[in-house]
Design an enzyme around this catalytic site. Sequence first.
Site, short mmCIF file in Angstrom:
data_model
loop_
_atom_site.label_atom_id
_atom_site.label_comp_id
_atom_site.label_asym_id
_atom_site.label_seq_id
_atom_site.Cartn_x
_atom_site.Cartn_y
_atom_site.Cartn_z
N ASN A 4 9.44 -3.28 -20.93
CA ASN A 4 10.83 -2.84 -21.01
C ASN A 4 11.65 -4.03 -21.49
O ASN A 4 11.87 -4.97 -20.74
CB ASN A 4 11.28 -2.38 -19.61
CG ASN A 4 12.78 -2.15 -19.52
OD1 ASN A 4 13.46 -2.04 -20.54
ND2 ASN A 4 13.29 -2.07 -18.30
N LYS A 6 14.73 -4.16 -22.18
CA LYS A 6 16.15 -4.15 -21.78
C LYS A 6 17.03 -4.43 -23.01
O LYS A 6 16.70 -3.99 -24.10
CB LYS A 6 16.39 -5.13 -20.63
CG LYS A 6 15.36 -4.92 -19.52
CD LYS A 6 15.69 -5.57 -18.22
CE LYS A 6 14.62 -5.21 -17.21
NZ LYS A 6 14.93 -5.70 -15.87
N HIS A 91 16.01 3.96 -14.72
CA HIS A 91 15.82 2.55 -14.35
C HIS A 91 16.94 2.12 -13.40
O HIS A 91 18.08 2.58 -13.54
CB HIS A 91 15.82 1.68 -15.61
CG HIS A 91 15.42 0.27 -15.32
ND1 HIS A 91 16.31 -0.66 -14.84
CD2 HIS A 91 14.22 -0.36 -15.40
CE1 HIS A 91 15.67 -1.81 -14.65
NE2 HIS A 91 14.40 -1.65 -14.98
N GLU A 93 18.75 -0.38 -13.27
CA GLU A 93 19.96 -0.92 -13.91
C GLU A 93 20.86 0.21 -14.40
O GLU A 93 22.09 0.09 -14.41
CB GLU A 93 19.56 -1.88 -15.06
CG GLU A 93 19.06 -3.21 -14.49
CD GLU A 93 18.00 -3.89 -15.31
OE1 GLU A 93 17.86 -3.58 -16.50
OE2 GLU A 93 17.30 -4.76 -14.75
N GLU A 163 9.88 0.42 -8.73
CA GLU A 163 10.49 -0.88 -9.00
C GLU A 163 11.46 -1.24 -7.88
O GLU A 163 12.61 -0.78 -7.89
CB GLU A 163 11.23 -0.86 -10.34
CG GLU A 163 10.33 -0.59 -11.52
CD GLU A 163 10.89 -1.19 -12.80
OE1 GLU A 163 10.13 -1.87 -13.49
OE2 GLU A 163 12.09 -1.00 -13.08
N GLY A 169 13.64 -9.05 -12.10
CA GLY A 169 14.31 -10.17 -12.75
C GLY A 169 14.61 -11.34 -11.82
O GLY A 169 15.31 -12.27 -12.17
N SER A 209 9.21 -8.42 -11.68
CA SER A 209 8.67 -9.79 -11.81
C SER A 209 7.15 -9.83 -12.00
O SER A 209 6.50 -10.76 -11.52
CB SER A 209 9.09 -10.64 -10.62
OG SER A 209 10.51 -10.77 -10.59
#
Length: 245
Positions: A4, A6, A91, A93, A163, A169, A209
Amino acid sequence: MAGNWKMFKTPAETKDFFAKFLPLVEKSGHADIAICPPFIDVPAAVEAAQGSRVGVGAQNCYWQNKEGAFTGEVTPAMLKAAGCTYVIIGHSERRQYFGETDETVLKRTKAALEARLIPIVCVGEMLAERESGRTNEVLSTQFNGGIAALSAEEFAKIVVAYEPVWAIGTGKVATPEIAEDAHKVLRGLAEAAFGKAAADAVRILYGGSVKPDNVTGLMAQPDIDGALVGGAALKAEDFAGVVNF
Ligand code: PGA
């Protein structure tokens, strides 16, 4: 094994990535491999990936396939026509910053399936939710609100990604045991909704991560079927290191 990207990379950088990455995964027949770049890079990725084992995906899609006056949106059918195979949906985010809800996750997933894309549907708890012992409740709410209403036929075509938001991250990867516990919970929710065979068959990716040096322990867990990789998917050597764990 899905990368991904991003909001990173230009079309020229996309081309460079594939030139380096493809030779490194030429023999990686053990895994399905996907790269999910920003929309603007999809054509460059599709062209570069042609004839390879790597599929291209988007990071979001609109919840209908009919064209219309929805500024800034892209239909799953358009992504399919552009050469995408996959699309990431829900996701964290998007849930955190762009108002994504379990309801819109479900709508987007259905529209993606209608367009014959493979949705990678993301779930996962925030740090405060884990610390207050609510992880299983959050997974259950997200699964039951965003996935369980699919038909059995639809569910058989999706990939689920777990996730934990606190591991994305941050460099704080979940231990293989913590990740496995959550994957087991998700497989249990899948069994309750769709039966044992469907739950055994669904692929559940871990994300947060993942790096070449921690992927092996994660992949050794019985309920972890793959990885959804952010930061480490931006460099060809790193993502190849994850794919070739
Ligand atoms: P990360 O991101 O690997 O950079 O933690 C994972 C993701 O958000 O999909």
